[in-house]
Design an enzyme around this catalytic site. Structure first.
Site, mmCIF file in Angstrom:
data_model
loop_
_atom_site.group_PDB
_atom_site.id
_atom_site.type_symbol
_atom_site.label_atom_id
_atom_site.label_comp_id
_atom_site.label_asym_id
_atom_site.label_seq_id
_atom_site.Cartn_x
_atom_site.Cartn_y
_atom_site.Cartn_z
ATOM 1 N N SER A 1 4.712 3.618 -9.429
ATOM 2 C CA SER A 1 5.108 5.037 -9.392
ATOM 3 C C SER A 1 5.412 5.538 -10.799
ATOM 4 O O SER A 1 5.847 4.764 -11.670
ATOM 5 C CB SER A 1 6.364 5.200 -8.533
ATOM 6 O OG SER A 1 6.896 6.497 -8.696
ATOM 7 N N TYR B 1 15.100 2.515 -7.198
ATOM 8 C CA TYR B 1 13.656 2.802 -7.093
ATOM 9 C C TYR B 1 12.982 2.704 -8.459
ATOM 10 O O TYR B 1 11.935 2.059 -8.606
ATOM 11 C CB TYR B 1 13.448 4.185 -6.479
ATOM 12 C CG TYR B 1 12.015 4.476 -6.112
ATOM 13 C CD1 TYR B 1 11.401 3.786 -5.070
ATOM 14 C CD2 TYR B 1 11.280 5.430 -6.795
ATOM 15 C CE1 TYR B 1 10.080 4.043 -4.730
ATOM 16 C CE2 TYR B 1 9.960 5.694 -6.459
ATOM 17 C CZ TYR B 1 9.362 5.000 -5.426
ATOM 18 O OH TYR B 1 8.049 5.256 -5.096
#
Ligand SMILES: NC(=O)c1ccc[n+]([C@@H]2O[C@H](COP(=O)([O-])OP(=O)(O)OC[C@H]3O[C@@H](n4cnc5c(N)ncnc54)[C@H](OP(=O)(O)O)[C@@H]3O)[C@@H](O)[C@H]2O)c1
Length: 265
Positions: free
Chosen positions: A140, A153
């Site tokens: 990501s 994350y």
């Protein structure tokens, strides 16, 4: 079994993994579908078979090393050796300093980072013995830098990007290619509940187009959409006080709480 090359894809029960599985089946792969929800995997497999493709389901929790190894073993018995691994399964939660939850942080890292490592472990020896293969890590843009309220994350995705970049270098000349994909915001169940703004949000199909093309071309990396990638990448180069100021402009009041709905990728 047949002449089709085999792809094993994790997180194939929804979103990017589902879209990519259907696309790769259209491109001629026999696809092994992995995730925890068996009924959803069966639906995806049915869709692929209805269009003449080959698919098998191999339910597993990617955070459990034995389950991942077992699922890939069953896939190879049923469909043949895995030529392409897409490590895509992932979860996203907010990390809040006022409700610091180490167990949750561990869970995110175990699914997003170690889940991809476990899948790689299960296919790598075979790929190296055959002198060919491709490993795709769906990381990501959140791994480019520490983002606000995203400690777990961002850490899991930063770790993932760096892990697979290292592997890519170490595997040079082995016949095994590594492709690191870093998406920005894409409309999937993961982003459905987000209340904060999602700049350059993309629909699923154009995102799948870009990812499938990068896989086909065995690209080393793909970051998209490029304007968001450029902004986050440039922000990294700012002096830290300027970066902190800019990053803290994210409206904290709109973001869901820790343990609440999943959020951005
Ligand atoms: N959407 C975005 O904006 C975006 C942006 C950047 C990166 N990404 C990354 O893209 C990947 C796919 O995300 P998505 O947007 O398609 O989200 P999604 O629709 O929520 O899909 C996540 C997938 O991961 C699977 N999964 C989650 N935990 C798992 C576990 N413990 N074991 C096995 N499978 C598990 C889920 O299946 P089950 O629940 O059935 O297990 C599901 O198939 C993720 O790695 C995400 O971080 C997404």
């Amino acid at each position: 079994m047949g002449n089709r090359r085999v792809c094993f894809i994790t997180g194939a029960s929804s979103g990017l993994g589902m879209g990519l599985a259907i696309r790769l089946a259209q491109e001629g792969y026999a696809v092994g579908l992995a995730a925890r929800r068996e009924a959803q995997l069966e639906e995806v497999a049915e869709k692929i078979r209805e269009h003449g493709g080959t698919a098998g389901i191999f339910p597993c929790d990617v955070s459990q090393r034995d389950q991942v190894a077992g699922a890939i073993r069953r896939c190879e018995e049923e469909l043949g050796p895995v030529h392409l691994l897409v490590a895509n399964a992932g979860v996203s939660v907010n990390t809040r300093v006022e409700a610091f939850d180490t167990m949750e942080i561990e869970r995110v890292i175990r699914v997003n980072l170690l889940g991809a490592v476990y899948a790689t472990e299960a296919v790598l020896e075979g790929m190296l013995n055959r002198g060919q293969g491709q490993i795709v890590a769906v990381s990501s843009i959140a791994g480019f830098a520490g983002l606000p309220m995203s400690a777990a994350y961002s850490a899991s995705k930063g770790g993932m990007t760096n892990f697979f970049e290292s592997l890519r270098i170490d595997l040079r000349g082995s016949g095994v290619d590594v492709t690191v994909i870093t998406p920005g915001f894409v409309k999937t169940p993961m982003t459905d509940h987000n209340q904060h703004s999602m700049p350059f949000l993309m629909d699923l199909e154009p995102a799948v187009d870009l990812m499938a093309r990068a896989i086909r071309k065995r690209k080393k990396s793909l970051a998209f959409p490029w304007p968001l990638a450029a902004v986050v990448w440039s922000a990294r180069a700012l002096p830290r006080p300027a970066y902190d100021w800019l990053a803290s402009r994210v409206d904290r009041r709109k973001a869901p709480g820790a343990g609440g709905p999943v959020k951005e990728g």
